[in-house]
Scaffold this motif. Structure first.
Motif, short mmCIF file in Angstrom:
data_model
loop_
_atom_site.label_atom_id
_atom_site.label_comp_id
_atom_site.label_asym_id
_atom_site.label_seq_id
_atom_site.Cartn_x
_atom_site.Cartn_y
_atom_site.Cartn_z
N CYS A 77 -23.56 -19.59 -12.72
CA CYS A 77 -24.60 -19.60 -11.71
C CYS A 77 -25.11 -18.20 -11.40
O CYS A 77 -24.36 -17.26 -11.34
N ASP A 78 -26.40 -18.11 -11.19
CA ASP A 78 -26.96 -16.87 -10.70
C ASP A 78 -26.52 -16.66 -9.25
O ASP A 78 -26.23 -17.60 -8.53
N SER A 79 -26.49 -15.41 -8.86
CA SER A 79 -26.13 -15.08 -7.50
C SER A 79 -27.35 -15.25 -6.60
O SER A 79 -28.39 -14.66 -6.84
N VAL A 80 -27.21 -16.08 -5.59
CA VAL A 80 -28.30 -16.27 -4.63
C VAL A 80 -27.71 -16.17 -3.22
O VAL A 80 -26.51 -16.35 -3.04
N PRO A 81 -28.53 -15.88 -2.23
CA PRO A 81 -28.00 -15.82 -0.86
C PRO A 81 -27.34 -17.13 -0.47
O PRO A 81 -27.86 -18.20 -0.76
N ARG A 91 -10.36 -6.88 -8.18
CA ARG A 91 -9.38 -7.33 -7.19
C ARG A 91 -10.05 -8.08 -6.04
O ARG A 91 -10.98 -7.57 -5.41
N VAL A 92 -9.59 -9.29 -5.81
CA VAL A 92 -10.08 -10.11 -4.70
C VAL A 92 -8.85 -10.66 -3.97
O VAL A 92 -8.15 -11.51 -4.52
N THR A 120 -10.38 -16.94 4.11
CA THR A 120 -10.96 -16.76 5.44
C THR A 120 -12.47 -16.64 5.38
O THR A 120 -13.19 -17.25 6.19
N ARG A 121 -12.97 -15.89 4.41
CA ARG A 121 -14.41 -15.70 4.30
C ARG A 121 -15.12 -16.98 3.85
O ARG A 121 -16.22 -17.28 4.31
N ALA A 148 -19.28 -11.21 -4.23
CA ALA A 148 -19.98 -9.95 -4.51
C ALA A 148 -20.23 -9.16 -3.23
O ALA A 148 -20.00 -7.94 -3.18
N SER A 149 -20.66 -9.85 -2.18
CA SER A 149 -21.00 -9.13 -0.95
C SER A 149 -19.75 -8.69 -0.19
O SER A 149 -19.72 -7.61 0.41
N ALA A 150 -18.69 -9.51 -0.24
CA ALA A 150 -17.49 -9.21 0.54
C ALA A 150 -16.56 -8.22 -0.15
O ALA A 150 -15.91 -7.41 0.50
#
Length: 199
Positions: free
Chosen positions: A8-12, A41-42, A49-50, A88-90
């Motif tokens: 999947c492409d990254s979308v908001p 690393r994740v 939680t996120r 990606a954002s977190a």
């Protein structure tokens, strides 16, 4: 571009709790290549939680390498795009993400096309492809001799019995990515059974 399909492409990502509950489904979500060695690393507890904060429900993880079970409305493309964007954002880690519905995982386990030869669940592998190969591509792969490995394809899942173990595999997920120009990720049979038990 290369034409390779990466998942999947990254979308908001939106907040899932705004969706109608009627469409909720159980999903296995598999980010490719996280927590392998020191790269990508994740932290799984923080990821849970996120994800819950973003509206995913009943979030469960199995192991550290990207087996995430969530309840969310579909479609599949939205589920994996949302998880990809969140990771990606977190965490600053942008990797392809695939999702499979609980029904599809159960169908894979029910199909079990190599049960007559696969005697060790740790060496019996299901490789998930982002898109199914054509019938001709599938037939060509199955016709090749990879012995001692045994290969069967059902839709977008490649089943491989690898009696010599994963490191020696010729029909590996990376080999299939090159062959079919599509993202692939792999889980062994023991892990799939653990995943199915958490649905």
């Amino acid at each position: 571009g290369s034409g390779q399909r990466h998942g999947c492409d990254s979308v908001p990502w939106g907040r899932y709790q705004r969706q109608a509950v009627a469409g909720m489904m159980r999903w296995l979500v598999t980010p490719r290549g996280i927590n392998v060695g020191k790269i990508n690393r994740v932290p799984m507890a923080e990821l849970v939680t996120r994800l819950e904060g973003a509206g995913f429900e009943d979030v469960v993880t199995i192991g550290q390498s990207g087996n995430i079970i969530v309840t969310a409305p579909g479609p599949e493309e939205k589920v994996c795009a949302s998880v990809r964007a969140l990771i990606a954002s977190a965490f600053g880690v942008d990797v392809p993400v695939m999702a499979r519905s609980a029904d599809e995982i159960r169908a894979i386990l029910d199909a079990n096309p190599l049960q007559d030869v696969a005697t060790d669940g740790s060496k019996y592998l299901a490789i998930f492809l982002y898109t199914a190969p054509s019938q001709a591509q599938a037939a060509a792969l199955e016709a090749e001799d990879f012995s001692p490995e045994v290969v069967r394809i059902h839709g977008r899942t490649v089943f491989v019995w690898a009696p010599d173990g994963g490191k020696a595999m010729r029909v590996s997920h990376t080999a299939l990515e090159k062959r079919f120009r599509a993202t692939a990720t792999v889980r062994n049979w023991n892990t799939l059974e653990k995943i199915a038990a958490k649905f």
